[in-house]
Design an enzyme around this catalytic site. Structure first.
Site, PDB file in Angstrom:
ATOM      1  N   HIS A  40       0.863  -1.180   0.000  1.00 57.03           N
ATOM      2  CA  HIS A  40       0.000   0.000   0.000  1.00 57.03           C
ATOM      3  C   HIS A  40       0.898   1.228   0.000  1.00 57.03           C
ATOM      4  O   HIS A  40       1.888   1.255   0.732  1.00 57.03           O
ATOM      5  CB  HIS A  40      -0.844   0.080   1.276  1.00 57.03           C
ATOM      6  CG  HIS A  40      -1.964  -0.875   1.332  1.00 57.03           C
ATOM      7  ND1 HIS A  40      -3.229  -0.538   0.922  1.00 57.03           N
ATOM      8  CD2 HIS A  40      -2.029  -2.160   1.754  1.00 57.03           C
ATOM      9  CE1 HIS A  40      -4.024  -1.573   1.106  1.00 57.03           C
ATOM     10  NE2 HIS A  40      -3.313  -2.576   1.607  1.00 57.03           N
ATOM     11  N   TYR A  69      -5.721   4.238   7.218  1.00 57.83           N
ATOM     12  CA  TYR A  69      -5.960   2.910   6.653  1.00 57.83           C
ATOM     13  C   TYR A  69      -4.629   2.231   6.309  1.00 57.83           C
ATOM     14  O   TYR A  69      -4.411   1.074   6.630  1.00 57.83           O
ATOM     15  CB  TYR A  69      -6.839   3.029   5.413  1.00 57.83           C
ATOM     16  CG  TYR A  69      -7.030   1.731   4.665  1.00 57.83           C
ATOM     17  CD1 TYR A  69      -7.907   0.758   5.137  1.00 57.83           C
ATOM     18  CD2 TYR A  69      -6.327   1.470   3.498  1.00 57.83           C
ATOM     19  CE1 TYR A  69      -8.081  -0.432   4.455  1.00 57.83           C
ATOM     20  CE2 TYR A  69      -6.494   0.286   2.812  1.00 57.83           C
ATOM     21  CZ  TYR A  69      -7.376  -0.661   3.298  1.00 57.83           C
ATOM     22  OH  TYR A  69      -7.530  -1.840   2.622  1.00 57.83           O
TER      23      TYR A  69
END
Length: 143
Positions: A63, A125
């Protein structure tokens, strides 16, 4: 205060949440590899005048929150980072027992989402991705 980039006639703030996975979802991003890769990602992003602002590596995917100037296509920067990164891995770790050939390390494609006013939500996140995956794995045990 919002950090903006600057080109000759442009002020910009183009940030993207990008996720890409390893081919076959192999869980090999660990140990020494996991320690060395962030440095390589940052260096490669800098070659395209981009900046990785947040990032997290799981065993089988990556990510990142990346800022890319508007003169580059997102696909161009992501393709460059994935390709050069795979070649680096093949060179450095290719002698190990696993197959780290540059052509077959990352899976084709990626997920990309533009950031707007929810930048802090995306940052959180990314920072807490590992805990979220563990939580979901625990929930799956009860099914």
């Amino acid at each position: 205060m919002v950090k903006t980039g600057s080109l000759n006639h442009t002020k910009w703030e183009c940030k993207y949440h990008i996720v890409y996975i390893l081919k076959g979802r192999r869980k090999v991003l660990c140990g020494q590899l996991k320690k060395r890769l962030p440095e390589v990602f940052h260096e490669l992003a800098g070659h395209k005048e981009s900046r990785i602002e947040e990032g997290h590596m799981m065993g089988d995917h990556v990510h990142m929150l990346i800022s890319i100037p508007p003169k580059y296509a997102v696909s161009q920067v992501v393709g460059y980072i994935k390709g050069k990164n795979a070649m680096h891995l093949a060179r450095v770790y290719g002698e190990r027992k696993r197959n780290f050939a540059g052509q077959s390390f990352w899976a084709r494609g990626y997920f990309v989402s533009t950031l707007g006013r929810d930048e802090e939500v995306i940052r959180n996140y990314i920072r807490h991705q590992e805990q979220e995956d563990e939580r979901l794995d625990q929930l799956a045990l009860w099914k």
